[in-house]
Write a protein that holds these residues in place. Structure first.
Motif, PDB file in Angstrom:
ATOM      1  N   HIS A  31       0.823  -1.279  -0.097  1.00  0.00           N
ATOM      2  CA  HIS A  31       0.285   0.293  -0.012  1.00  0.00           C
ATOM      3  C   HIS A  31       0.451   1.162  -0.474  1.00  0.00           C
ATOM      4  O   HIS A  31       1.839   1.420   0.756  1.00  0.00           O
ATOM      5  N   LEU A  81      -9.490  -1.795  -1.691  1.00  0.00           N
ATOM      6  CA  LEU A  81      -8.835  -0.445  -1.392  1.00  0.00           C
ATOM      7  C   LEU A  81      -9.072   0.659  -0.830  1.00  0.00           C
ATOM      8  O   LEU A  81      -8.621   1.401  -0.620  1.00  0.00           O
ATOM      9  N   GLY A 129      -2.541   3.043   2.708  1.00  0.00           N
ATOM     10  CA  GLY A 129      -2.290   3.344   1.654  1.00  0.00           C
ATOM     11  C   GLY A 129      -3.225   5.075   2.191  1.00  0.00           C
ATOM     12  O   GLY A 129      -3.882   5.264   2.434  1.00  0.00           O
ATOM     13  N   ASN A 171      -2.480   2.978  -5.851  1.00  0.00           N
ATOM     14  CA  ASN A 171      -3.084   1.492  -5.425  1.00  0.00           C
ATOM     15  C   ASN A 171      -3.818   0.774  -6.131  1.00  0.00           C
ATOM     16  O   ASN A 171      -3.789  -0.393  -6.500  1.00  0.00           O
TER      17      ASN A 171
END
Length: 333
Positions: A2, A91, A101, A109
């Motif tokens: 990440h 994500l 992240g 990402n």
């Protein structure tokens, strides 16, 4: 892998965001060919499972850990278009709820961990499955193995183009590729075991297995007749609900219990960034003070509780996206 805020300049972050948004838009349309009323819940389960297993860092070298990326696994189980959607949801939830992240790096990402791993994993899987005459588990192993270092090398290339610290691209690429080959072995084992388990129980739910089964040939008195077959493995007996409930239960155990035993060592990207001197470029996450940030560590929430919350949210969001994107053709479940 990440990527945090601060690693990339604004132009690269925005460009990657455009690529990610375009990729997700294309996949929303393409997923209609992969999803229906029967398979849409499977997409939610796959996304939740990937979220849970990503919490389970495993040691790969002295002081370095790795975790599942999941792009190849998602593509094989639910299809490449749907796989990108699953990865994007995972994500997004990790970024917003768990500060895992960066917000400005979300497009990067999704591009690296979502689109690249799915495209490479699916391409390798299809090639190997055809060459190896339908050996799906072998193809899944190799697809996952190749997808991880591929994503790592794309990161190195992007950092060379738009990173916020001067680097020697060859050295970073070698370091990222080397450690992520080791992580890829772990990813390959997890992917192969998971795909093999689903094949053993519900082969009809493995998207990558469609078209790889040999057709059934009936021999009659007037000659040979080939019946309908070869489109997908025969469905396992029983309803879909028990499989889904069992999968959700396993996912909750992984996130709620097994996560307590995950390695605390830095992952591959963090270790390389520290060794190569650009970890200091990372900036604080806007939501870094939230109670669930860093999977509960910031707010004193047990990691298992944070994991269960995350599984529930990913399951809900990914399932909803898949249900909205599905084909409206009615199927018997």
């Amino acid at each position: 892998m990440h990527v945090p805020d601060g690693f990339f300049n604004a132009a690269t972050s925005v460009s990657a965001g455009v690529v990610a948004a375009a990729g997700v838009a294309v996949c929303l349309r393409g997923a209609r060919r992969e999803l229906d009323d029967r398979t849409a819940p499977m997409a939610g389960l796959v996304a939740a499972f990937i979220f849970a297993v990503q919490m389970l860092n495993f040691p790969v070298a002295a002081g370095t850990s790795g975790h599942l990326l999941g792009g190849a696994l998602a593509a094989i189980l639910v299809g490449p278009y749907t796989g990108v959607l699953c990865m994007a949801v995972v994500l997004l939830v990790q970024c917003v709820l768990f500060a895992d992240g960066g917000l400005t790096a979300l497009g990067i990402n999704i591009t690296i961990m979502g689109i690249v791993t799915v495209l490479v994993g699916w391409g390798v899987f299809r090639l190997v499955a055809r060459v190896a005459r339908g050996r799906i588990v072998v193809a899944a192993f190799l697809a996952a193995l190749v997808s991880v270092p591929s994503a790592a090398l794309v990161f190195a290339l992007l950092f060379w183009v738009g990173g916020t610290a001067p680097i020697e691209v060859g050295a970073v690429a070698a370091a990222m590729g080397g450690v992520h080959v080791l992580i890829g072995i772990g990813e390959a084992l997890i992917t192969a075991v998971t795909v093999g388990a689903v094949l053993a129980v519900r082969p009809d739910l493995v998207y990558g297995a469609r078209g790889l089964a040999k057709p059934l040939v009936l021999r009659g008195a007037e000659g040979e007749t080939t019946t309908v077959g070869g489109q997908e493995p025969a469905a396992a007996p029983g309803a879909l609900r028990p499989f889904l409930l069992g999968g959700v239960g396993l996912t909750l155990v992984l996130a709620g219990i097994v996560s307590f035993f995950a390695s605390s060592s830095p992952d591959g990207l963090e270790a390389v960034a520290e060794n190569k001197g650009f970890l200091s470029q990372a900036s604080d996450h806007l939501f870094g003070s939230w109670a669930l940030a860093d999977y509960g560590e910031v707010g004193g929430v047990p990691v298992g509780v944070a994991g269960i919350v995350g599984v529930g949210l990913v399951l809900l969001v990914a399932g909803g996206v898949a249900y909205a994107a599905r084909s409206r053709t009615k199927v018997k479940v």
